[in-house]
Every structure is written in C-alpha cells, then in structure tokens.
Enzyme design. Structure first.
Site, PDB file in Angstrom:
ATOM      1  CD  GLU A 119      29.040  61.899  44.202  1.00 40.96           C
ATOM      2  OE1 GLU A 119      28.214  61.977  43.290  1.00 40.96           O
ATOM      3  OE2 GLU A 119      28.893  61.214  45.220  1.00 40.96           O
ATOM      4  NE  ARG A 184      20.387  57.158  36.129  1.00 39.04           N
ATOM      5  CZ  ARG A 184      20.673  57.270  37.406  1.00 39.04           C
ATOM      6  NH1 ARG A 184      21.059  56.239  38.093  1.00 39.04           N
ATOM      7  NH2 ARG A 184      20.559  58.432  38.000  1.00 39.04           N
ATOM      8  CE1 TYR A 222      17.834  47.705  42.512  1.00 41.07           C
ATOM      9  CE2 TYR A 222      20.032  48.062  41.614  1.00 41.07           C
ATOM     10  CZ  TYR A 222      18.905  48.535  42.253  1.00 41.07           C
ATOM     11  OH  TYR A 222      18.845  49.846  42.636  1.00 41.07           O
ATOM     12  CD  GLU A 236      25.176  53.340  45.850  1.00 40.75           C
ATOM     13  OE1 GLU A 236      26.262  53.709  45.353  1.00 40.75           O
ATOM     14  OE2 GLU A 236      24.100  53.934  45.633  1.00 40.75           O
TER      15      GLU A 236
END
Ligand code: NAG
Ligand code: NAG
Ligand code: NAG
Ligand code: NAG
Ligand code: NAG
Length: 340
Positions: A119, A184, A222, A236
């Site tokens: 993390e 984001r 993506y 990931e």
C-alpha cells in the site's frame, strides 16, 4: 495329509512375506509430504514466519520451489515457531492498530524482522510503531531491500507472438473506491465532458471476475489512475488491467519519468503530457481514428512482455531468495521517515 498341511503353511508364509515386502518398500520410498523435500535437501533451511496473513488472506505456503524454482525455505504462519524463525514478516496494515500486535516475546538476536507493504503511504498509519525495530524493508518501492513490484517486463515467450486484442470499445476504467475529492475523480469529472468512459466497479457497471479480462481487453484505452501519488507506486491497474490485457494505459500517478524507469516511453499515455483533460480526450479520439498511430503503442511488445505479480506468493518467495543471497540490506531506523 501332513505334507499338504506343510505346503499350505509354506505357501501362506510366502504370500505374507511378499505382501509385507511390498508394503514396506512402498512406505520407505514415499516421502510423507512435499514439505519434507526441503528438509531433506542439503542446503540449510531458512524458516520464515508470516506474523499475519496479509489482510487475513490465506494462501498455500511453500510454493516457491514449484512456482519460482526457489528452494531452501520453510514458510509458516504458526506463531509458536517464533523463536526458531530466521525471519519474521510484519505486514504493515495488519499490525498498525497498536504496538501490542507486534511480537512481544524476547527477540532472538539473529532473527530478521521484515517490514512489508504494498500500500502507499497515503493508506498507512501508525508507521512510527515499528521505528527502530526493522532490519529489512519489502515494498513496491524500488529502493526497498526486497523489491516487490506489482509487475515487470520480461523477454517474450517464443511460443507466444503478441497480437493486439480485437477492439470494440474506447475507454474503460475499473474503480471501487469513489472518493469525490481524490485527484483521479476530479480529473475524470473533467475528462468525461469530452470523451465517454465506461466505468466498472461498485455502483457502476458489473464486472464479474470471470469476465474481467475479456471485457477489458476489448477497450483501446484503460485509465490506470492510481489512488495516490507516490514514487514507484504503480499498481496492478497498470500492470494487469492495462498492459497484460493488451490495451493502452492512460496513467495518472507519479511523473512520467518515474514510469519510464519500468516501462518503455512509447507504451503509455500520461495525463501530464497534456495541459488539460480536454486535450487528452482529443488525442484519444484522434488515435481512435488512426489505427496506424494507435498500433505504434504496441511496438515494444515484440521485444518485451509484461507480467503481473501473483499476490501474495510471488512477493513472499522473494524473501527466501533475498535471505539466501545475503541478505543485502541497509538498516532504516525510521520507516516513517523513509516511506513517504
Ligand atoms: C511435489 O513436488 C514436486 C517437485 O517440486 C512436484 O512436481 C509435485 O507436483 C509436488 N507434489 C505435490 C503433491 O505437491
Ligand atoms: C503450531 O505449531 C505447534 C508446535 O509445532 C503445534 O503444536 C500446533 O498444532 C501448530 N498450530 C497450528 C495451527 O498448526
Ligand atoms: C493507530 O494507533 C492508535 C493508538 O494505538 C489507535 O488508536 C488507532 O486505532 C491506530 N490506527 C489504526 C488505523 O489502526
Ligand atoms: C535487527 O534490528 C534490530 C533492531 O534495530 C537489531 O537489534 C538487531 O540486531 C538486528 N538484527 C540483525 C540480525 O541484524
Ligand atoms: C460474462 O461472460 C459470460 C460468458 O462469456 C457471458 O455469458 C456473460 O453475459 C458475461 N457477463 C457480463 C456481465 O459481461
């Protein structure tokens, strides 16, 4: 009459001894379990104790010889082996609620304590609990003693020639943690005014695990938007959802030059390459109309192939490799000062 009895007895004894021989031979040849294969090997066995299962997630330990050809370690999650352990792995998020969650026994002098986190610092608290206790660090940060990235590039398997998956849709994004004040989300709110994005995840389009790769590989782009911005924090989202599944990542995370330490410059689009979200949208729409230009983003795939980590096995197996090789480490007195 007597001789028939004798013959009968003899026959019985022969059958019995053959039976016993087979039984005995079979037992002596078969090792009890695969675990004992490590104990039988010549190299000394390194015992590695997982103080907790990461996030409580259990997986099959001791897969390193078969999955990664790394031998010589015995992994356990049984705390009664604490005093025998050569190394103890402390997964930060499982030991952060109080100091009592750390091992309380007297610490064997030769034992290594390994601090582990995948993390980012934005999602970690109480790091100071472990200051002055750690010997080795293990994380996605490239300057960790044991570097455990979310993915990496390797030489392509000769058998597999890459071809761009068939594309039927434009932009995809999978997001479960919708925090409106996160950078984001703010960026997306601007982007969506200029280009349509299909969103999967909690409160959005469903994406069953079984459909994950088929669904996402149909998209040309993506959005690999990280939840927080930190050096080397590239997850990931980039490695699996974008690169492995064969679409072009649009990244939001650390600066472009940080990405370029790990992946080719022409393999991704960075939001910082554009002064506004509108400009990014126009560029994606332009690529959508120009197949040749779009395909340039896959030129690197003839020389390299992305691979994403198998959580958690591949990370833990790296400990075995590191301890056998050295270990080569520098003591970081204050993890809280280093991990930012
Ligand atoms: C035992 O280990 C060998 C060699 O690593 C492997 O081929 C085999 O599948 C393993 N068997 C079991 C039962 O795990
Ligand atoms: C842990 O190890 C001890 C000592 O070897 C054993 O008695 C105990 O059953 C083990 N516990 C578990 C959960 O495997
Ligand atoms: C951080 O430590 C304090 C003091 O022990 C504790 O009350 C708090 O719950 C901890 N935070 C987390 C997220 O575990
Ligand atoms: C590991 O770190 C602790 C705390 O700094 C230290 O006391 C211990 O000697 C170190 N162990 C090894 C094997 O270096
Ligand atoms: C998932 O895949 C199966 C089999 O290909 C298909 O029948 C199903 O409709 C898909 N579900 C979604 C939500 O895409």
């Amino acid at each position: 009459m007597e001789s028939i009895k004798f013959l009968f007895l003899l026959l019985f004894q022969v059958v019995l001894s053959v039976f016993l021989f087979i039984l005995f031979q079979d037992k002596s040849k078969k090792p009890e379990k695969n675990v004992s294969l490590y104990l039988m090997s010549e190299e000394p066995v390194i015992t590695i104790l997982l103080w907790t299962w990461p996030f409580g997630y259990r997986f099959i330990l001791n897969q390193c010889p078969s999955s990664f050809d790394i031998t010589g370690c015995f992994f356990t999650a049984n705390r009664t082996l604490f005093l025998e352990a050569d190394a103890v792995v402390l997964h930060q998020r499982d030991v952060c609620s109080s100091k009592d969650q750390l091992p309380q026994f007297p610490r064997p002098p030769k034992q290594y304590w390994i601090w582990f986190s995948m993390e980012s610092p934005s999602h970690i608290v109480n790091l100071s609990f472990i200051d002055n206790l750690i010997n080795l660090t293990m994380s996605y940060r490239a300057d960790s003693d044991i570097f455990t990235p979310w993915g990496w590039l390797k030489k392509p398997d000769n058998a597999q020639i890459f071809s761009i998956p068939k594309k039927t849709s434009l932009v995809a994004w999978v997001i479960s943690n919708w925090n409106p004040s996160n950078r984001r989300i703010i960026y997306y709110q601007e982007l969506k005014k200029h280009i349509h994005v299909n969103i999967y995840g909690k409160q959005h389009l469903p994406l069953p695990r079984a459909n994950h790769s088929d669904t996402l590989s149909k998209y040309k782009f993506y959005l690999a938007f990280e939840n927080s911005l930190h050096e080397d924090y590239i997850t990931e989202k980039l490695w699996y959802n974008a690169l492995v599944l064969g679409n072009v990542p649009v990244v939001l995370g650390p600066p472009r030059q940080n990405y370029e330490r790990f992946i080719p410059p022409d393999s991704f689009i960075h939001v910082d390459d554009f002064s506004t979200a509108q400009e990014l949208a126009s560029y994606l729409l332009e690529l959508d109309k120009d197949d040749h230009k779009y395909q340039q983003y896959f030129n690197w795939r003839s020389k390299l192939q992305p691979e994403s980590a198998i959580p958690w096995v591949s990370h833990y197996c790296k400990i075995c490799k590191a301890l056998k090789e050295g270990p080569n480490y520098r003591t970081i007195p204050s993890i809280s000062r280093w991990f930012k």
